[in-house]
Write a protein that holds these residues in place. Structure first.
Motif, PDB file in Angstrom:
ATOM      1  N   GLY A 138      45.556  37.749  50.268  1.00 30.01           N
ATOM      2  CA  GLY A 138      45.191  39.070  49.735  1.00 30.01           C
ATOM      3  C   GLY A 138      44.379  39.881  50.724  1.00 30.01           C
ATOM      4  O   GLY A 138      44.343  39.579  51.916  1.00 30.01           O
ATOM      5  N   ARG A 139      43.696  40.901  50.180  1.00 29.84           N
ATOM      6  CA  ARG A 139      42.975  41.859  51.028  1.00 29.84           C
ATOM      7  C   ARG A 139      41.949  41.201  51.937  1.00 29.84           C
ATOM      8  O   ARG A 139      41.879  41.477  53.130  1.00 29.84           O
ATOM      9  N   LEU A 140      41.132  40.326  51.363  1.00 26.06           N
ATOM     10  CA  LEU A 140      40.082  39.680  52.156  1.00 26.06           C
ATOM     11  C   LEU A 140      40.703  38.803  53.246  1.00 26.06           C
ATOM     12  O   LEU A 140      40.245  38.804  54.390  1.00 26.06           O
ATOM     13  N   VAL A 171      30.553  41.822  34.401  1.00 36.05           N
ATOM     14  CA  VAL A 171      29.957  41.380  35.660  1.00 36.05           C
ATOM     15  C   VAL A 171      31.127  41.264  36.618  1.00 36.05           C
ATOM     16  O   VAL A 171      32.031  40.451  36.418  1.00 36.05           O
ATOM     17  N   ASP A 172      31.131  42.114  37.643  1.00 34.31           N
ATOM     18  CA  ASP A 172      32.313  42.207  38.499  1.00 34.31           C
ATOM     19  C   ASP A 172      31.907  42.620  39.910  1.00 34.31           C
ATOM     20  O   ASP A 172      30.764  43.024  40.155  1.00 34.31           O
ATOM     21  N   ILE A 173      32.895  42.565  40.794  1.00 36.25           N
ATOM     22  CA  ILE A 173      32.693  42.985  42.172  1.00 36.25           C
ATOM     23  C   ILE A 173      32.842  44.496  42.276  1.00 36.25           C
ATOM     24  O   ILE A 173      33.789  45.066  41.720  1.00 36.25           O
ATOM     25  N   VAL A 174      31.900  45.110  42.982  1.00 37.91           N
ATOM     26  CA  VAL A 174      31.997  46.544  43.254  1.00 37.91           C
ATOM     27  C   VAL A 174      32.019  46.723  44.764  1.00 37.91           C
ATOM     28  O   VAL A 174      31.148  46.201  45.466  1.00 37.91           O
ATOM     29  N   GLU A 175      33.054  47.436  45.229  1.00 35.20           N
ATOM     30  CA  GLU A 175      33.111  47.685  46.676  1.00 35.20           C
ATOM     31  C   GLU A 175      32.787  49.155  46.927  1.00 35.20           C
ATOM     32  O   GLU A 175      31.682  49.500  47.323  1.00 35.20           O
ATOM     33  N   THR A 176      33.726  50.040  46.616  1.00 34.92           N
ATOM     34  CA  THR A 176      33.472  51.477  46.818  1.00 34.92           C
ATOM     35  C   THR A 176      32.922  52.139  45.549  1.00 34.92           C
ATOM     36  O   THR A 176      32.378  53.235  45.616  1.00 34.92           O
ATOM     37  N   GLY A 177      33.118  51.509  44.409  1.00 33.12           N
ATOM     38  CA  GLY A 177      32.694  52.098  43.134  1.00 33.12           C
ATOM     39  C   GLY A 177      33.779  52.956  42.487  1.00 33.12           C
ATOM     40  O   GLY A 177      33.601  53.460  41.372  1.00 33.12           O
ATOM     41  N   THR A 178      34.912  53.084  43.177  1.00 30.52           N
ATOM     42  CA  THR A 178      35.992  53.956  42.679  1.00 30.52           C
ATOM     43  C   THR A 178      36.550  53.472  41.341  1.00 30.52           C
ATOM     44  O   THR A 178      36.778  54.279  40.433  1.00 30.52           O
ATOM     45  N   THR A 179      36.771  52.170  41.221  1.00 30.78           N
ATOM     46  CA  THR A 179      37.372  51.641  39.984  1.00 30.78           C
ATOM     47  C   THR A 179      36.464  51.918  38.794  1.00 30.78           C
ATOM     48  O   THR A 179      36.931  52.315  37.716  1.00 30.78           O
ATOM     49  N   LEU A 180      35.160  51.719  38.976  1.00 35.98           N
ATOM     50  CA  LEU A 180      34.225  51.995  37.879  1.00 35.98           C
ATOM     51  C   LEU A 180      34.289  53.466  37.500  1.00 35.98           C
ATOM     52  O   LEU A 180      34.423  53.824  36.328  1.00 35.98           O
ATOM     53  N   GLY A 189      40.829  39.517  35.903  1.00 40.45           N
ATOM     54  CA  GLY A 189      41.175  40.836  36.448  1.00 40.45           C
ATOM     55  C   GLY A 189      41.174  41.952  35.427  1.00 40.45           C
ATOM     56  O   GLY A 189      41.027  41.716  34.216  1.00 40.45           O
ATOM     57  N   SER A 190      41.281  43.175  35.947  1.00 35.67           N
ATOM     58  CA  SER A 190      41.245  44.395  35.121  1.00 35.67           C
ATOM     59  C   SER A 190      40.096  44.371  34.116  1.00 35.67           C
ATOM     60  O   SER A 190      40.254  44.763  32.959  1.00 35.67           O
ATOM     61  N   LEU A 191      38.949  43.922  34.576  1.00 37.34           N
ATOM     62  CA  LEU A 191      37.780  43.775  33.699  1.00 37.34           C
ATOM     63  C   LEU A 191      37.332  45.103  33.113  1.00 37.34           C
ATOM     64  O   LEU A 191      36.758  45.155  32.017  1.00 37.34           O
ATOM     65  N   GLU A 192      37.578  46.165  33.877  1.00 40.03           N
ATOM     66  CA  GLU A 192      37.097  47.495  33.467  1.00 40.03           C
ATOM     67  C   GLU A 192      37.588  47.882  32.082  1.00 40.03           C
ATOM     68  O   GLU A 192      36.979  48.713  31.406  1.00 40.03           O
ATOM     69  N   LEU A 193      38.700  47.271  31.673  1.00 39.84           N
ATOM     70  CA  LEU A 193      39.236  47.579  30.346  1.00 39.84           C
ATOM     71  C   LEU A 193      38.317  47.093  29.229  1.00 39.84           C
ATOM     72  O   LEU A 193      38.264  47.709  28.154  1.00 39.84           O
ATOM     73  N   THR A 228      33.862  38.832  32.233  1.00 40.81           N
ATOM     74  CA  THR A 228      33.746  38.524  33.658  1.00 40.81           C
ATOM     75  C   THR A 228      34.781  37.517  34.112  1.00 40.81           C
ATOM     76  O   THR A 228      35.345  36.782  33.303  1.00 40.81           O
ATOM     77  N   GLU A 229      35.000  37.511  35.437  1.00 43.76           N
ATOM     78  CA  GLU A 229      35.765  36.421  36.057  1.00 43.76           C
ATOM     79  C   GLU A 229      34.795  35.370  36.593  1.00 43.76           C
ATOM     80  O   GLU A 229      35.227  34.385  37.190  1.00 43.76           O
ATOM     81  N   PHE A 230      33.497  35.633  36.440  1.00 43.12           N
ATOM     82  CA  PHE A 230      32.468  34.785  37.051  1.00 43.12           C
ATOM     83  C   PHE A 230      31.463  34.301  36.003  1.00 43.12           C
ATOM     84  O   PHE A 230      30.307  34.742  35.989  1.00 43.12           O
TER      85      PHE A 230
HETATM   86  C1  PRP Z   1      38.138  44.202  42.504  1.00 43.88           C
HETATM   87  C2  PRP Z   1      37.109  44.269  41.394  1.00 43.88           C
HETATM   88  C3  PRP Z   1      37.165  45.716  40.967  1.00 43.88           C
HETATM   89  C4  PRP Z   1      37.521  46.426  42.264  1.00 43.88           C
HETATM   90  C5  PRP Z   1      36.292  47.072  42.838  1.00 43.88           C
HETATM   91  O1  PRP Z   1      39.390  44.061  41.926  1.00 43.88           O
HETATM   92  O2  PRP Z   1      37.424  43.361  40.347  1.00 43.88           O
HETATM   93  O3  PRP Z   1      38.146  45.920  39.978  1.00 43.88           O
HETATM   94  O4  PRP Z   1      38.014  45.451  43.175  1.00 43.88           O
HETATM   95  O5  PRP Z   1      36.585  47.823  43.999  1.00 43.88           O
HETATM   96  P1  PRP Z   1      36.069  49.322  44.163  1.00 43.88           P
HETATM   97  O6  PRP Z   1      34.602  49.338  43.834  1.00 43.88           O
HETATM   98  O7  PRP Z   1      36.314  49.634  45.631  1.00 43.88           O
HETATM   99  O8  PRP Z   1      36.874  50.195  43.265  1.00 43.88           O
HETATM  100  P2  PRP Z   1      40.696  43.715  42.753  1.00 43.88           P
HETATM  101  O9  PRP Z   1      41.285  44.936  43.328  1.00 43.88           O
HETATM  102  O10 PRP Z   1      40.385  42.632  43.735  1.00 43.88           O
HETATM  103  O11 PRP Z   1      41.681  43.200  41.623  1.00 43.88           O
HETATM  104  P3  PRP Z   1      41.441  42.519  40.192  1.00 43.88           P
HETATM  105  O12 PRP Z   1      41.124  43.632  39.215  1.00 43.88           O
HETATM  106  O13 PRP Z   1      42.749  41.875  39.900  1.00 43.88           O
HETATM  107  O14 PRP Z   1      40.309  41.530  40.310  1.00 43.88           O
END
Ligand code: PRP
Length: 203
Positions: free
Chosen positions: A9-11, A153-162, A138-142, A114-116
């Protein structure tokens, strides 16, 4: 032969680019095919793509001598491996997020999607807060949007998904990045070669 587990994947693509830039190249690896194992016979290296969550399993049990895993997965699985190097890529954060209009009631059990689950439990235990964990893939935001949970409880990279799902960060739990890990006995018996890889990768 050194066996290397890379997270598919991406990483994994970012990590592979680090390996390639350090002189560890595997022909065909970035081709869009279904092949999972790649060899560099000249360097006596073999690498393979595994699901990111599974990297510590391959390394802990010795199917891989070394591997690259996100710190999130190491915190969640707590494998018995050596963490040798911060690869300084894949930077992101573990965070608690909720709907923009969420107001917490500290008297109530907090529903956490969470996935964690272990990271979540450790975090809320340290705060003395009782939680109900809902484990998703995945798709935790739902979950908060549909009322399945109060927070995620999830990973935030750019914050765009939130942002695109009308969610906000409530708290940051920890910073994350990719780490190089090693099987403990492989590190003992193949230390010269593994240390050479660390030296070359060290950003
Ligand atoms: C990860 C994470 C968020 C998103 C955050 O999901 O679970 O949904 O990236 O990134 P952002 O802050 O840049 O928007 P990923 O794309 O790895 O897929 P997943 O939802 O299947 O876990």
């Amino acid at each position: 032969m050194i066996n290397i587990a890379l997270p598919k994947g991406r990483l994994g693509e970012k990590v592979y680019k680090l390996f390639a830039a350090s002189g560890y190249e595997f022909p065909e690896i970035l081709d869009n095919n279904r092949k999972l194992i790649f060899e560099n016979q000249e360097l006596n290296l073999r690498c393979f793509w595994v699901k990111p969550f599974d990297v510590p399993v391959y390394v802990e049990r010795g199917a891989a001598d070394i591997g690259a895993a996100g710190k999130d997965i190491l915190l969640e699985r707590n494998p018995d491996v050596y963490e040798l190097l911060d690869l300084k890529t894949g930077f992101c954060r573990m965070a608690v997020a909720a709907k923009n209009d969420f107001v917490d009631d500290p008297e109530k059990v907090l529903r956490v999607a969470t996935e964690f689950p272990n990271i979540s439990q450790n975090y809320y235990s340290s705060l003395g807060r009782e939680i109900d964990i809902i484990t998703l893939r995945g798709s935790l935001e739902l979950a908060p949007v549909l009322g399945l949970s109060d927070v995620i409880v999830d990973i935030v990279e750019t914050g765009t998904t939130l942002k695109q799902n009308n969610l906000k960060v409530l708290n940051f739990i920890t910073d994350l990045s990719a780490r190089l890990i090693a099987n403990k006995s492989a590190y003992k018996f193949k230390s010269e070669k593994i240390n050479e890889i660390i030296r070359r990768l060290n950003p």
